[in-house]
Design a protein around this motif. Structure first.
Motif, PDB file in Angstrom:
ATOM      1  N   TYR A 119      45.786  35.479  37.131  1.00 28.35           N
ATOM      2  CA  TYR A 119      44.796  35.745  36.087  1.00 28.35           C
ATOM      3  C   TYR A 119      44.496  34.461  35.301  1.00 28.35           C
ATOM      4  N   TRP A 157      37.290  35.439  31.808  1.00 29.78           N
ATOM      5  CA  TRP A 157      38.489  36.038  32.400  1.00 29.78           C
ATOM      6  C   TRP A 157      38.231  36.196  33.890  1.00 29.78           C
ATOM      7  N   THR A 165      46.097  42.737  31.188  1.00 29.81           N
ATOM      8  CA  THR A 165      46.497  42.287  29.860  1.00 29.81           C
ATOM      9  C   THR A 165      47.253  43.440  29.219  1.00 29.81           C
ATOM     10  N   HIS A 168      47.397  45.850  23.473  1.00 24.73           N
ATOM     11  CA  HIS A 168      47.439  45.153  22.187  1.00 24.73           C
ATOM     12  C   HIS A 168      46.210  45.520  21.378  1.00 24.73           C
ATOM     13  N   ASP A 170      43.423  43.555  18.595  1.00 26.71           N
ATOM     14  CA  ASP A 170      43.012  42.264  18.050  1.00 26.71           C
ATOM     15  C   ASP A 170      42.843  42.400  16.542  1.00 26.71           C
ATOM     16  N   ASN A 175      34.530  43.627  19.434  1.00 23.89           N
ATOM     17  CA  ASN A 175      34.460  42.894  20.699  1.00 23.89           C
ATOM     18  C   ASN A 175      33.317  43.401  21.563  1.00 23.89           C
ATOM     19  N   VAL A 177      32.154  42.995  25.577  1.00 22.32           N
ATOM     20  CA  VAL A 177      32.697  42.516  26.856  1.00 22.32           C
ATOM     21  C   VAL A 177      31.692  42.764  27.975  1.00 22.32           C
ATOM     22  N   LYS A 184      36.842  46.612  36.003  1.00 20.04           N
ATOM     23  CA  LYS A 184      38.075  46.620  35.215  1.00 20.04           C
ATOM     24  C   LYS A 184      38.229  47.988  34.566  1.00 20.04           C
ATOM     25  N   TRP A 186      39.704  50.018  31.490  1.00 20.75           N
ATOM     26  CA  TRP A 186      40.170  49.855  30.110  1.00 20.75           C
ATOM     27  C   TRP A 186      40.846  51.144  29.637  1.00 20.75           C
ATOM     28  N   HIS A 250      43.978  48.183  23.371  1.00 22.31           N
ATOM     29  CA  HIS A 250      43.461  48.190  24.746  1.00 22.31           C
ATOM     30  C   HIS A 250      44.434  47.562  25.729  1.00 22.31           C
ATOM     31  N   VAL A 252      44.025  46.371  29.773  1.00 23.48           N
ATOM     32  CA  VAL A 252      42.894  46.132  30.683  1.00 23.48           C
ATOM     33  C   VAL A 252      43.412  45.677  32.037  1.00 23.48           C
ATOM     34  N   SER A 261      34.899  38.531  33.849  1.00 21.31           N
ATOM     35  CA  SER A 261      34.249  39.098  32.660  1.00 21.31           C
ATOM     36  C   SER A 261      34.173  38.047  31.555  1.00 21.31           C
ATOM     37  N   ASN A 263      33.670  37.716  27.221  1.00 25.31           N
ATOM     38  CA  ASN A 263      33.625  38.498  25.984  1.00 25.31           C
ATOM     39  C   ASN A 263      33.392  37.612  24.775  1.00 25.31           C
ATOM     40  N   TRP A 265      34.226  37.932  20.469  1.00 28.11           N
ATOM     41  CA  TRP A 265      34.684  38.703  19.311  1.00 28.11           C
ATOM     42  C   TRP A 265      33.726  38.425  18.165  1.00 28.11           C
TER      43      TRP A 265
HETATM   44  O1  LIG Z   1      40.078  41.631  30.167  1.00 25.37           O
HETATM   45  C1  LIG Z   1      41.241  41.567  29.797  1.00 25.37           C
HETATM   46  O2  LIG Z   1      42.184  41.454  30.581  1.00 25.37           O
HETATM   47  C2  LIG Z   1      41.586  41.655  28.330  1.00 25.37           C
HETATM   48  C3  LIG Z   1      40.423  41.489  27.434  1.00 25.37           C
HETATM   49  C4  LIG Z   1      40.793  41.592  26.004  1.00 25.37           C
HETATM   50  O3  LIG Z   1      41.927  41.817  25.638  1.00 25.37           O
HETATM   51  C5  LIG Z   1      39.768  41.439  25.003  1.00 25.37           C
HETATM   52  O4  LIG Z   1      38.612  41.151  25.352  1.00 25.37           O
HETATM   53  O5  LIG Z   1      40.091  41.607  23.794  1.00 25.37           O
END
Ligand SMILES: O=C(O)CCC(=O)C(=O)O
Length: 474
Positions: A119, A157, A165, A168, A170, A175, A177, A184, A186, A250, A252, A261, A263, A265
């Motif tokens: 990854y 990513w 991942t 967790h 944030d 976010n 994405v 993926k 989620w 989340h 993932v 992907s 993303n 924030w």
């Molecule tokens: O795509 C992932 O593996 C995690 C993405 C993620 O944690 C996020 O975008 O906050």
């Protein structure tokens, strides 16, 4: 809102398409929605739509990227970054390892493809593309109502099948994405489930609160409360954009051979206080973990973190966060403060709720106005915004419609104005800062003793004692 009023026209190779939401409408939705949802048909004209791993390998020709290596089969313990191995390789080498499984040369040679995933996660565009800044324009978050936001404020990513991942939340922002290649899955949990997710700050990473649970293979004997958590699942396909509201947990996982992907924030008003909270956390974690073992940061400091953990630096950081908080609210205009105060009245009552913390899932889902309660009303936004519901169905494919069951779950409560989740104490602080009678401290004003006075305040130590006692079986 379905295609129609306020929709914008955009041209792409196959002909003309209408975006279902104007930037203004998309932003309004993002700032008000408190449930994850998938935007469809919003990015078909973005150049980044074509950024599959082969294309990126050409763009990044020869660039060394760090890949996190994890085991495909795991037990009940989450695979944190502190326990993974790392490989520096080019994207081309990754693709060779991933696609030509007979290859046993190159930097991945020690990792059998059938046993490991790789990854390249959490890679900021600015460090990845460095001098190729033109490429930032290929990502156009301005279509979601954030003018000027592009790849510069994005992360990339790239993973193989099984890459994931751990669960967790944030601490900052919400976010967006964009799924570019592969799918993926989620697994999402609402903020009010936090006590049921057994949060931990070890490993320590600024802005990430990890769960002790491997949510795809939970140890329910150790973490029995997790059974009450409200799992929402969605599989994100290429061309779709997932909106993750603030503080949603989340996990993932990549479920196709190659996934890409992107993303971004989006900063929120609440982040000002969150920065102070994060600075306090850092100071405390570093002090205690260094006291425990002064020489072994590898066991608890996430590899993404800078190694500078001295108390002096952390105090400086804390003071910076507090000053920024004061500066922000001192310069906020009256209307903004009034709006904050109003929103604060609808606070999420999670503060000092220690006694009830094992019941929190139930209590909160009843009182949380925009939780995951099923609604009877149809989606007010039409088929191109698919809510992620508890045990939800897969979202439709691009250009597909909203399924009947999805529509039933997306009532008007879910699109109520974002409640700022500002606590009473934050509200009081904002009021004080905004009022001229409040004398704000100047410059470097928080000493170690000041911090200790708060941390070992009797209310806080009582809460800590209760948490320790309630969690003693862990
Ligand atoms: O795509 C992932 O593996 C995690 C993405 C993620 O944690 C996020 O975008 O906050």
């Amino acid at each position: 809102m379905a295609a129609g009023s306020g929709a914008t026209m955009a041209t792409m190779e196959e002909g003309e398409h209408v975006k279902p939401f104007t930037p203004e409408k998309a932003k309004e939705i993002i700032m008000s929605l408190q449930q994850p949802a998938v935007f469809c048909n919003m990015v078909f004209d973005w150049p980044a739509r074509h950024w599959n791993a082969n294309h990126l390998s050409e763009v990044l020709h020869g660039k060394q990227i760090r890949f996190r290596m994890g085991l495909k089969s795991t037990g009940t313990v989450p695979q944190f970054e502190t326990t993974c191995n790392y490989v520096d390789a080019t994207l081309e080498e990754f693709l060779t390892w991933n696609c030509d499984q007979s290859s046993i040369s190159g930097p991945f040679r020690d990792y059998e493809h059938c046993k490991f995933w790789a990854y390249a996660d959490y890679k900021y565009f600015v460090s990845l593309f460095e001098d190729k800044t033109d490429i930032f324009q290929d990502v156009k978050w301005s279509d979601f109502g954030f003018p000027g936001r592009n790849g510069q404020e994005s992360t990339l990513w790239i993973g193989s099948l099984g890459a994931h991942t751990p669960c967790h939340l944030d601490s900052y922002g919400c976010n967006l994405v964009f799924q570019v290649q592969g799918r993926k899955r989620w697994h999402l949990f609402p903020p009010e489930d936090t006590p049921l997710l057994y949060p931990t700050r070890i490993p320590y990473e600024e802005s990430s609160v990890f769960s002790k649970i491997n949510v795809v293979n939970p140890d329910l004997k150790r973490f029995p409360q997790f059974q009450k958590a409200q799992r929402h699942i969605v599989t994100l396909s290429p061309g779709q954009v997932l909106f993750v509201p603030r503080h949603w947990w989340h996990y993932v996982e990549s479920i196709d051979p190659v996934t890409v992907s992107i993303n971004s924030w989006i900063e929120l008003e609440e982040d000002h206080l969150a920065r102070v909270e994060e600075a306090v956390t850092r100071t405390l974690v570093c002090a205690l973990k260094t006291a425990e073992d002064p020489h072994n940061t590898r066991a608890w400091l996430n590899p993404t973190e800078v190694e500078e953990i001295s108390h002096e630096v952390n105090c400086h950081y804390l003071n910076g966060a507090v000053s920024a908080f004061f500066n922000h609210y001192r310069t906020s205009n009256a209307t903004e403060i009034q709006a904050l105060k109003r929103n604060g009245q609808h606070m999420e009552k999670e503060e000092l709720n220690v006694c009830n913390h094992t019941e929190a899932g139930q209590t909160h889902s009843q009182t949380f106005a925009t939780g995951t309660v099923k609604q009877e009303a149809a989606s007010p936004f039409g088929p191109d915004l698919v809510p992620v519901t508890q045990k939800s169905e897969e979202p439709p494919s691009e250009r597909g419609g909203l399924s009947e069951s999805d529509g039933q779950h997306f009532g008007k409560l879910h699109c109520a104005k974002r409640q700022k989740m500002m606590s009473n104490s934050e509200n009081a602080i904002v009021e004080q800062v905004a009022s001229s009678s409040f004398t704000a401290p100047s410059q470097t004003f928080i000493s170690t003793d000041d911090l200790l006075d708060c941390l070992v305040n009797p209310q806080v130590t009582r809460m800590v004692a209760q948490l320790l006692i309630q969690g003693r079986h862990l």
